[in-house]
Design an enzyme around this catalytic site. Structure first.
Site, mmCIF file in Angstrom:
data_model
loop_
_atom_site.group_PDB
_atom_site.id
_atom_site.type_symbol
_atom_site.label_atom_id
_atom_site.label_comp_id
_atom_site.label_asym_id
_atom_site.label_seq_id
_atom_site.Cartn_x
_atom_site.Cartn_y
_atom_site.Cartn_z
ATOM 1 N N HIS A 2 46.455 35.975 39.215
ATOM 2 C CA HIS A 2 46.748 35.995 37.779
ATOM 3 C C HIS A 2 46.012 34.895 37.025
ATOM 4 C CE1 HIS A 2 49.756 39.127 37.992
ATOM 5 N NE2 HIS A 2 50.170 38.577 39.109
ATOM 6 N N HIS A 40 48.342 48.627 38.869
ATOM 7 C CA HIS A 40 49.024 47.631 39.695
ATOM 8 C C HIS A 40 49.454 48.324 40.976
ATOM 9 C CE1 HIS A 40 51.834 44.626 41.104
ATOM 10 N NE2 HIS A 40 51.403 43.806 40.158
ATOM 11 N N ASP A 81 49.103 41.497 32.986
ATOM 12 C CA ASP A 81 48.010 40.637 32.528
ATOM 13 C C ASP A 81 47.454 41.132 31.194
ATOM 14 O OD1 ASP A 81 48.064 38.867 34.783
ATOM 15 O OD2 ASP A 81 47.160 40.481 35.954
#
Length: 139
Positions: A2, A40, A81
């Site tokens: 991240h 994801h 994100d």
């Protein structure tokens, strides 16, 4: 992972602004490159964290166009994100704000897990196993 996500997404957004979203996406896919901010592995139907955030504000137009183009080309939904970068851009926050927001939320989650483990006496996510050197016993 991240920590570099915001910069990677901003790079993709810059490519989309320069070339057009569809062309930038097609070029990345042709080169077998990722589309940061989308998809994801744990949430194939869409990242619920992103959904919760994005339902509460309108992303900046350039990110909204990028989102529509990625979803149209790949079916991949935005992940957390993307949502954090969109939020930071919408609120004119510093460049490192998406990671800082992610880290604060992650800390809150870890604390919640620790409290739950203490209260229930059960391990959360016991699939993880420490494989390092065993610490020395303290005297």
């Amino acid at each position: 992972r991240h920590g570099g996500a915001a910069a990677a997404l901003r790079s993709l957004a810059a490519e989309a602004a320069e070339q057009g979203a569809e062309a930038a996406i097609a070029a990345r896919l042709a080169q077998d490159r990722t589309l940061p901010g989308f998809g994801h592995p744990l949430y194939p139907e869409g990242d619920p964290r992103a959904g919760a955030l994005l339902a509460r504000f309108e992303p900046p137009p350039e990110l909204a166009r990028l989102r529509a183009a990625v979803e149209g080309a790949t079916g991949k939904a935005p992940n957390v994100d993307f949502a954090l970068v969109a939020l930071a851009e919408r609120l004119a926050l510093p460049q490192d704000a998406p990671f800082a927001l992610f880290a604060v939320a992650r800390c809150a989650g870890w604390i919640a897990h620790a409290i739950e483990q203490v209260q229930t006496g059960d391990l959360i996510r016991p699939r993880a196993r420490y494989a390092g050197v065993r610490p020395a016993a303290s005297a």
